[in-house]
Design a protein around this motif. Structure first.
Motif, PDB file in Angstrom:
ATOM      1  N   LYS A  96     -20.770 -14.969 -41.126  1.00 49.92           N
ATOM      2  CA  LYS A  96     -21.045 -14.702 -39.710  1.00 49.92           C
ATOM      3  C   LYS A  96     -19.796 -14.173 -39.001  1.00 49.92           C
ATOM      4  O   LYS A  96     -19.865 -13.231 -38.205  1.00 49.92           O
ATOM      5  CB  LYS A  96     -21.540 -15.981 -39.036  1.00 49.92           C
ATOM      6  N   THR A 100     -19.228 -10.497 -37.206  1.00 49.07           N
ATOM      7  CA  THR A 100     -18.741 -10.345 -35.831  1.00 49.07           C
ATOM      8  C   THR A 100     -17.496  -9.456 -35.795  1.00 49.07           C
ATOM      9  O   THR A 100     -17.377  -8.575 -34.933  1.00 49.07           O
ATOM     10  CB  THR A 100     -18.414 -11.723 -35.229  1.00 49.07           C
ATOM     11  N   ASN A 104     -17.020  -5.871 -33.885  1.00 47.69           N
ATOM     12  CA  ASN A 104     -15.923  -5.621 -32.938  1.00 47.69           C
ATOM     13  C   ASN A 104     -15.112  -4.393 -33.336  1.00 47.69           C
ATOM     14  O   ASN A 104     -14.736  -3.581 -32.478  1.00 47.69           O
ATOM     15  CB  ASN A 104     -15.014  -6.844 -32.845  1.00 47.69           C
TER      16      ASN A 104
END
Length: 135
Positions: A96, A100, A104
């Protein structure tokens, strides 16, 4: 040996045996067959510690439970231990976090290219004329 001596000998407990109250069975009502296990002194001490910690009445009860658990594991009939669940959850968290971070990085690169394209077109707020006031 006289009859009296023989009857006295029969009443004496066998060497090493503990006296039981009248009417008590040898295993305290437990009908399971007995077994003798030899343990290393360190293992015996650890077994005693865990038996006390888990609330077993004796080390024998703890060892009996350990044998049953080992047999269940050999038969692949067991729940996932906490350690395996914790490791799986850790791996899920890492995946996870990587997702992320990837999102980004994608956003930063896209905004950077948009800024460069905007500068080459000349429609950037950085190219506006200054009026001399600080705001």
């Amino acid at each position: 040996m006289t009859v009296t001596q023989e009857s006295e000998k029969a009443k004496r407990p066998v060497r090493g045996a503990k006296k039981k109250p009248p009417g008590a069975t040898q295993n305290g009502g437990d009908r399971r067959p007995g077994m003798f296990v030899r343990l290393d002194p360190d293992d015996k001490q650890r077994a005693k510690y865990w038996a006390d910690r888990r609330g077993f009445s004796s080390v024998n009860e703890y060892v009996a439970e350990a044998v049953v658990e080992k047999i269940r594991r050999e038969n692949l009939d067991y729940d996932l231990p906490t350690l395996e669940i914790a490791r799986l959850n850790e791996l899920v968290d890492h995946v996870k976090a990587l997702s992320t971070n990837n999102a980004n990085l994608e956003r930063v690169v896209t905004q950077g290219f948009d800024s460069l394209i905007g500068l080459t077109r000349g429609d950037s707020y950085l190219l506006d004329d200054e009026d001399g006031e600080l705001s």
